[in-house]
Every structure is written in structure tokens, then in C-alpha cells.
Design a protein around this motif. Structure first.
Motif, PDB file in Angstrom:
ATOM      1  N   TYR A 121     -10.575  17.541   5.648  1.00 14.02           N
ATOM      2  CA  TYR A 121      -9.948  16.258   5.333  1.00 14.02           C
ATOM      3  C   TYR A 121     -10.517  15.752   4.026  1.00 14.02           C
ATOM      4  O   TYR A 121     -11.517  16.246   3.511  1.00 14.02           O
ATOM      5  N   ASP A 122      -9.850  14.753   3.454  1.00 11.37           N
ATOM      6  CA  ASP A 122     -10.359  14.119   2.244  1.00 11.37           C
ATOM      7  C   ASP A 122     -10.239  12.605   2.384  1.00 11.37           C
ATOM      8  O   ASP A 122      -9.812  12.086   3.418  1.00 11.37           O
ATOM      9  N   SER A 123     -10.569  11.890   1.326  1.00 11.18           N
ATOM     10  CA  SER A 123     -10.629  10.427   1.387  1.00 11.18           C
ATOM     11  C   SER A 123      -9.267   9.763   1.245  1.00 11.18           C
ATOM     12  O   SER A 123      -9.174   8.539   1.332  1.00 11.18           O
ATOM     13  N   THR A 124      -8.196  10.540   1.016  1.00 10.02           N
ATOM     14  CA  THR A 124      -6.880   9.933   0.796  1.00 10.02           C
ATOM     15  C   THR A 124      -6.117   9.688   2.089  1.00 10.02           C
ATOM     16  O   THR A 124      -5.121   8.973   2.084  1.00 10.02           O
ATOM     17  N   SER A 125      -6.573  10.291   3.181  1.00 13.98           N
ATOM     18  CA  SER A 125      -5.772  10.237   4.405  1.00 13.98           C
ATOM     19  C   SER A 125      -5.587   8.816   4.923  1.00 13.98           C
ATOM     20  O   SER A 125      -4.480   8.412   5.278  1.00 13.98           O
ATOM     21  N   VAL A 126      -6.663   8.039   4.946  1.00 20.33           N
ATOM     22  CA  VAL A 126      -6.581   6.668   5.460  1.00 20.33           C
ATOM     23  C   VAL A 126      -5.721   5.800   4.549  1.00 20.33           C
ATOM     24  O   VAL A 126      -4.845   5.058   5.008  1.00 20.33           O
ATOM     25  N   ALA A 127      -5.950   5.926   3.234  1.00 19.69           N
ATOM     26  CA  ALA A 127      -5.175   5.134   2.274  1.00 19.69           C
ATOM     27  C   ALA A 127      -3.700   5.487   2.352  1.00 19.69           C
ATOM     28  O   ALA A 127      -2.837   4.595   2.352  1.00 19.69           O
ATOM     29  N   TYR A 128      -3.398   6.777   2.406  1.00 20.67           N
ATOM     30  CA  TYR A 128      -1.997   7.209   2.467  1.00 20.67           C
ATOM     31  C   TYR A 128      -1.331   6.712   3.743  1.00 20.67           C
ATOM     32  O   TYR A 128      -0.181   6.278   3.722  1.00 20.67           O
ATOM     33  N   SER A 129      -2.055   6.764   4.840  1.00 21.31           N
ATOM     34  CA  SER A 129      -1.501   6.292   6.113  1.00 21.31           C
ATOM     35  C   SER A 129      -1.167   4.805   6.043  1.00 21.31           C
ATOM     36  O   SER A 129      -0.101   4.370   6.498  1.00 21.31           O
ATOM     37  N   GLN A 130      -2.051   4.024   5.455  1.00 21.28           N
ATOM     38  CA  GLN A 130      -1.818   2.586   5.340  1.00 21.28           C
ATOM     39  C   GLN A 130      -0.650   2.282   4.406  1.00 21.28           C
ATOM     40  O   GLN A 130       0.186   1.422   4.691  1.00 21.28           O
ATOM     41  N   VAL A 131      -0.600   3.010   3.280  1.00 17.84           N
ATOM     42  CA  VAL A 131       0.477   2.798   2.309  1.00 17.84           C
ATOM     43  C   VAL A 131       1.835   3.129   2.914  1.00 17.84           C
ATOM     44  O   VAL A 131       2.783   2.335   2.840  1.00 17.84           O
ATOM     45  N   THR A 132       1.938   4.304   3.516  1.00 21.30           N
ATOM     46  CA  THR A 132       3.226   4.720   4.068  1.00 21.30           C
ATOM     47  C   THR A 132       3.647   3.844   5.240  1.00 21.30           C
ATOM     48  O   THR A 132       4.824   3.519   5.391  1.00 21.30           O
ATOM     49  N   LYS A 133       2.696   3.433   6.044  1.00 20.14           N
ATOM     50  CA  LYS A 133       3.024   2.571   7.177  1.00 20.14           C
ATOM     51  C   LYS A 133       3.625   1.259   6.699  1.00 20.14           C
ATOM     52  O   LYS A 133       4.636   0.779   7.232  1.00 20.14           O
ATOM     53  N   SER A 134       3.021   0.683   5.655  1.00 19.70           N
ATOM     54  CA  SER A 134       3.518  -0.569   5.096  1.00 19.70           C
ATOM     55  C   SER A 134       4.884  -0.384   4.443  1.00 19.70           C
ATOM     56  O   SER A 134       5.797  -1.195   4.654  1.00 19.70           O
ATOM     57  N   LEU A 135       5.048   0.686   3.677  1.00 23.86           N
ATOM     58  CA  LEU A 135       6.305   0.920   2.973  1.00 23.86           C
ATOM     59  C   LEU A 135       7.432   1.250   3.944  1.00 23.86           C
ATOM     60  O   LEU A 135       8.565   0.777   3.771  1.00 23.86           O
ATOM     61  N   TYR A 136       7.158   2.058   4.936  1.00 24.87           N
ATOM     62  CA  TYR A 136       8.201   2.414   5.900  1.00 24.87           C
ATOM     63  C   TYR A 136       8.664   1.194   6.690  1.00 24.87           C
ATOM     64  O   TYR A 136       9.841   1.057   7.015  1.00 24.87           O
ATOM     65  N   ARG A 137       7.719   0.301   6.995  1.00 30.47           N
ATOM     66  CA  ARG A 137       8.106  -0.934   7.679  1.00 30.47           C
ATOM     67  C   ARG A 137       8.952  -1.802   6.753  1.00 30.47           C
ATOM     68  O   ARG A 137       9.937  -2.413   7.179  1.00 30.47           O
ATOM     69  N   LYS A 138       8.586  -1.849   5.472  1.00 27.63           N
ATOM     70  CA  LYS A 138       9.307  -2.669   4.496  1.00 27.63           C
ATOM     71  C   LYS A 138      10.744  -2.188   4.317  1.00 27.63           C
ATOM     72  O   LYS A 138      11.673  -2.995   4.220  1.00 27.63           O
ATOM     73  N   TYR A 139      10.930  -0.872   4.276  1.00 25.59           N
ATOM     74  CA  TYR A 139      12.265  -0.324   4.041  1.00 25.59           C
ATOM     75  C   TYR A 139      12.967   0.136   5.316  1.00 25.59           C
ATOM     76  O   TYR A 139      14.032   0.738   5.261  1.00 25.59           O
ATOM     77  N   GLN A 140      12.324  -0.130   6.460  1.00 28.54           N
ATOM     78  CA  GLN A 140      12.904   0.145   7.779  1.00 28.54           C
ATOM     79  C   GLN A 140      13.283   1.615   7.921  1.00 28.54           C
ATOM     80  O   GLN A 140      14.415   1.962   8.298  1.00 28.54           O
ATOM     81  N   VAL A 141      12.336   2.487   7.620  1.00 26.65           N
ATOM     82  CA  VAL A 141      12.502   3.928   7.804  1.00 26.65           C
ATOM     83  C   VAL A 141      11.297   4.444   8.574  1.00 26.65           C
ATOM     84  O   VAL A 141      10.326   3.715   8.797  1.00 26.65           O
ATOM     85  N   SER A 142      11.366   5.723   8.965  1.00 22.35           N
ATOM     86  CA  SER A 142      10.280   6.263   9.797  1.00 22.35           C
ATOM     87  C   SER A 142       9.652   7.526   9.229  1.00 22.35           C
ATOM     88  O   SER A 142       8.660   8.007   9.788  1.00 22.35           O
ATOM     89  N   ASN A 143      10.210   8.076   8.155  1.00 27.73           N
ATOM     90  CA  ASN A 143       9.655   9.321   7.617  1.00 27.73           C
ATOM     91  C   ASN A 143       9.924   9.407   6.120  1.00 27.73           C
ATOM     92  O   ASN A 143      10.775   8.676   5.586  1.00 27.73           O
ATOM     93  N   PRO A 144       9.212  10.294   5.411  1.00 33.02           N
ATOM     94  CA  PRO A 144       9.361  10.389   3.949  1.00 33.02           C
ATOM     95  C   PRO A 144      10.773  10.719   3.490  1.00 33.02           C
ATOM     96  O   PRO A 144      11.234  10.181   2.479  1.00 33.02           O
ATOM     97  N   ALA A 145      11.462  11.590   4.211  1.00 27.26           N
ATOM     98  CA  ALA A 145      12.821  11.987   3.796  1.00 27.26           C
ATOM     99  C   ALA A 145      13.764  10.787   3.806  1.00 27.26           C
ATOM    100  O   ALA A 145      14.526  10.571   2.848  1.00 27.26           O
ATOM    101  N   ASP A 146      13.726   9.998   4.877  1.00 28.79           N
ATOM    102  CA  ASP A 146      14.589   8.814   4.959  1.00 28.79           C
ATOM    103  C   ASP A 146      14.198   7.780   3.908  1.00 28.79           C
ATOM    104  O   ASP A 146      15.060   7.112   3.319  1.00 28.79           O
ATOM    105  N   PHE A 147      12.893   7.639   3.669  1.00 29.07           N
ATOM    106  CA  PHE A 147      12.422   6.693   2.658  1.00 29.07           C
ATOM    107  C   PHE A 147      12.959   7.057   1.277  1.00 29.07           C
ATOM    108  O   PHE A 147      13.522   6.209   0.568  1.00 29.07           O
ATOM    109  N   ASN A 148      12.798   8.323   0.888  1.00 29.94           N
ATOM    110  CA  ASN A 148      13.262   8.757  -0.434  1.00 29.94           C
ATOM    111  C   ASN A 148      14.771   8.636  -0.565  1.00 29.94           C
ATOM    112  O   ASN A 148      15.287   8.218  -1.610  1.00 29.94           O
ATOM    113  N   LYS A 149      15.486   8.980   0.479  1.00 26.04           N
ATOM    114  CA  LYS A 149      16.950   8.901   0.448  1.00 26.04           C
ATOM    115  C   LYS A 149      17.414   7.455   0.283  1.00 26.04           C
ATOM    116  O   LYS A 149      18.293   7.158  -0.548  1.00 26.04           O
ATOM    117  N   LYS A 150      16.819   6.541   1.045  1.00 25.59           N
ATOM    118  CA  LYS A 150      17.227   5.137   0.983  1.00 25.59           C
ATOM    119  C   LYS A 150      16.873   4.527  -0.356  1.00 25.59           C
ATOM    120  O   LYS A 150      17.681   3.797  -0.959  1.00 25.59           O
TER     121      LYS A 150
END
Length: 442
Positions: free
Chosen positions: A177-206
Motif C-alpha cells: 500500500y502507499d499513502s494515497t489510498s486514504v486520500a483517494y478514498s476520501q476524494v472519490t467518496k466526496s465527488l461521487y456523492r456530489k455527482y450522484q454516481v457510484s464508480n469511476p466509469a459513471d463519474f467520467n461519463k457524466k
């Protein structure tokens, strides 16, 4: 001309002026609305692209040990799960086992038949030669080999081997593991909630779909704003011989110019976006891929550039920011106010040295036109550098394929700012004509 005729002419002139003001006010409201919408959408676009670049940043992708771990572990896990021994592999395995067993028998026989010095060694040699026939053992090697291979490849053994391999892979994955896992998890969780998606593919498409719609609308608003200004200049042409309306036209035109300047200052003018579009390589017969890895993204308006420079700890950067603020923003505003005073003010105010200097002499210090050229040169320079550098990352061979892309572009805010500079030049020309009482001729 009689008093009645003079009054009638004055009333017609006043009515014409009122109608002109009403018509220009409608256009002005239209321009203000288009500018407001453009500014709002420009800020929204910048925010969405910042979110996109954060989610797809190379730090959380290609440079993340966690991402490599997940992709490699998935490939190895599929290889283990789908593991099967083909008849050809089974035959080759049996030949290898048979060779090893035969070699082992020969080694044992050779070792026992060596001259023995001890009594125990001589007794073992005697017993072995009396009860064991090496040729018979060699004859049984093929059947032994087949039994061993069948046992190893039985469903129970295969399942046990898969469980052992999978558990070792899971242990290695948990330890990597590395130090980015926690930060990435927090970032994606916040962004996915903001754009109402659940995964990277849906996020990028929207996000890409939304950005495409915004880009089209913002350019339409920019062209609509410039269209309003073009209509004003067309009115100037139509009313070129109406000297009594020139002051009204000029004052209203200053308001049009002010809106152009305000939007040109606050809307994004340039966007720098460099990405690794795809990176593919083969691992254990399967393709491992990274896509849309954002190397760098930055979007700035003129006000954003000024704010960034002033916030820097370096004195030279602060000085440059102050100079841009003074000569590109404050000075044009002061000159527009001075022009309005010259047209509307009384003779004493219009002849004020400061007002006259701002209106007619300070134009050489107005750096808005220089800013237009500077932004264009910056875009050309950055675009060329990025294309050159990104081309070095394009690799295509049997082991690795990478494709880079450069989305650096000038934004609608730049178009509006160029429109302001051009319109300001026209205003300066018209002011000189008005003050010399020399209306435009056909």
C-alpha cells in the motif's frame, strides 16, 4: 423656423432619443444576461474540470502503488482461478516426473553400490543387491509418474493449490500500500456523492457529457454578446448623420463596453490540460490499462491570474500582479468613466486636465491590447511546449503502448476580452469624431 416648428423638431428628437435608449436598453439587458450566464457557466466548467482532474489525477492512478496492486492482483487472481492443466501440459509434466524418478533411482543405486568401508554399509549393499532389482524399479517408473501426475491434477488437489495461491496473493496485496489510498478514498467518496454516481466509469461519463453541453452553451453566449455589440455599431452606421443622437449612442456604448470588460475579466480565458489518454501493457497474457491520467490542469481568468500573482510570496510576482490590475483592469475603467464625463459633463468638467488626460492621453498606458497579445503568445508557447513534451511520452511497441493528449485551449472569456479591446478602439475613434463635430459620412 418658427417657435412651433422648433418645438415640434425638439419633440421628435426627444422621442427618437427615448426610442433609441429603449432599444439599446433591451440590447444591453440581453448582453448583460448573456454575460452573466457565460460567467456562471465558466465558473461551473472550471469547477467540474478541477473535480475531474482530481479524480483522474496521475497521483491517484499511474503513480499510485495501490492502483498497480489492484490491477496486478486482479490479473494474477484470474490466472489462478482459471488455472487448468491441458492434456499436452499433463503429458509434459508426466515426462518431467518420470525423468526425475528415473534419475533418483540411478543416483540411489550408484550411491549404494559404491565401495563400502563400514560393516553397516556392506550389509546394506548386500541386502539391496539381494532384494532389489534396479531394472524392475525403472520399469515401474512410468506407472508411478502417471499416478503422481493424476493425483496432483485431481480436483481436490487443484482446489487446494488455488486456495494456497489465492491466500498468498491476498497477503501480499494487504502488505502492499502507499499513502494515497486514504486520500483517494476520501476524494472519490466526496465527488461521487456530489455527482450522484457510484464508480469511476459513471463519474467520467457524466462529467464529460455535462462539460460538452456547457462548452457549447458558453460559446453561444459569447457570440450572442458580441452580436449585441455588432448591432450597436450597426445603429451607429444607420444614425451616422444624426448628430443629436451621437452622445446618447456613445454613453450607451460605454455601458456595453463595461459589460464586455467585466465578463472578459472574470470568465476563464485559457485552459491548460495535459493527459495520458491510455497506457496499456500485457501481463500474463492479459491487458493492464490506465486511462485518462491527468498530468496537469489549470484554468484561469484575468482576475484569477492577478489573484494568483498577488498571493505569491515573491515580491516580483506581486509587482506583476499589481501592474496587471492597474493597467489592464483599473485604467480601462477609469478611461471609460472619463469618456462618459467628457460627453455628459459640463464644459468646465470636460476641460478638466485630469479628465482630458485620462480620456485622450492615457490611452498609450492602457495595456488591454497588450494583454490580448500576451495571452495569445502564452497559449502558443504553452501549446507548443506541451505537444513537444507529450510526444516524447507516446510509446508503441510489443510491450507497452501509451497515448497522450493535449486539451490546452483559449476559452470564451478570451473572445469576450478581444471583443472589448476592439470595441474600445472604436469608442476612442468615435469620441474623437464627436468632439471635432465630424460625423461619419457614407
Amino acid at each position: 423656423m418658427t417657435t412651433q416648428q422648433t418645438n415640434t423638431t425638439a419633440r421628435k428628437s426627444g422621442l427618437t432619443r427615448i426610442l433609441l435608449i429603449l432599444g439599446l436598453s433591451v440590447l444591453l439587458c440581453g448582453e448583460a444576461y448573456f454575460g452573466y450566464r457565460l460567467d456562471i457557466l465558466s465558473a461551473e466548467q472550471e469547477q467540474i474540470k478541477e473535480d475531474y482532474s482530481m479524480s483522474n489525477n496521475i497521483t491517484f492512478g499511474l503513480f499510485s502503488l495501490d492502483q498497480w496492486r489492484e490491477r496486478i492482483a486482479a490479473v494474477v487472481d484470474r490466472q489462478v482461478t482459471d488455472y487448468k492443466v491441458t492434456p499436452a501440459q499433463k503429458k509434459a509434466m508426466q515426462a518431467q516426473v518420470q525423468e526425475q524418478l528415473s534419475g533418483l533411482i540411478n543416483t540411489v543405486v550408484k550411491e549404494i553400490n559404491k565401495p563400502q568401508k563400514s560393516l553397516g554399509g556392506k550389509l546394506k549393499k548386500f541386502a539391496f543387491n539381494q532384494f532389489v532389482e534396479p531394472a524392475q524399479l525403472q520399469a515401474q517408473v512410468p506407472s508411478f509418474s502417471k499416478t503422481i501426475v493424476d493425483k496432483v491434477n485431481s480436483p481436490t488437489s487443484i482446489k487446494r493449490l488455488k486456495n494456497i495461491a489465492t491466500s498468498k496473493i491476498d497477503q501480499l496485496e494487504d502488505a502492499t500500500y502507499d499513502s494515497t489510498s486514504v486520500a483517494y478514498s476520501q476524494v472519490t467518496k466526496s465527488l461521487y456523492r456530489k455527482y450522484q454516481v457510484s464508480n469511476p466509469a459513471d463519474f467520467n461519463k457524466k462529467v464529460n457529457s455535462h462539460l460538452a453541453a456547457i462548452r457549447k452553451v458558453t460559446y453561444n453566449y459569447a457570440y450572442a454578446m458580441l452580436g449585441c455589440v455588432v448591432l450597436v455599431m450597426a445603429l451607429w452606421w444607420l444614425l451616422r448623420n444624426k448628430a443629436e443622437l451621437q452622445n446618447t449612442l456613445f454613453i450607451m456604448s460605454l455601458l456595453f463596453a463595461f459589460i464586455l470588460l467585466a465578463v472578459g475579466m472574470t470568465a476563464s480565458i485559457i485552459e491548460v490540460d495535459a493527459r495520458i489518454q491510455t497506457l496499456n501493457f500485457m501481463l500474463m497474457g492479459e491487458k493492464v490499462s490506465f486511462e485518462n491520467q491527468v498530468l496537469f490542469f489549470q484554468s484561469k481568468s484575468i482576475m484569477g491570474i492577478v489573484r494568483t500573482l498577488i498571493e505569491q510570496p515573491k515580491p516580483d510576482a506581486i509587482l506583476v500582479g499589481i501592474l496587471i490590475l492597474l493597467f489592464v483592469i483599473i485604467l480601462p475603467l477609469l478611461r471609460m468613466i472619463a469618456k462618459g464625463i467628457v460627453i455628459l459633463g459640463n464644459e468646465k468638467l470636460a476641460e478638466n486636465k485630469v479628465v482630458k488626460y485620462l480620456t485622450f492621453e492615457l490611452g498609450k498606458w492602457d495595456m488591454a491590447d497588450v494583454m490580448v497579445v500576451g495571452i495569445a503568445m502564452t497559449y502558443i508557447g504553452l501549446n507548443g511546449i506541451l505537444k513537444s513534451q507529450l510526444s516524447n511520452l507516446n510509446i508503441s511497441n510489443e510491450f507497452l503502448n501509451t497515448t497522450t493528449i493535449n486539451y490546452t485551449s483559449l476559452q470564451p472569456g478570451y473572445i469576450i476580452f478581444v471583443g472589448y479591446v476592439a470595441f474600445e478602439m472604436v469608442l476612442t475613434y468615435r469620441l474623437n469624431r464627436i468632439k471635432t463635430n465630424d460625423p461619419v459620412v457614407s
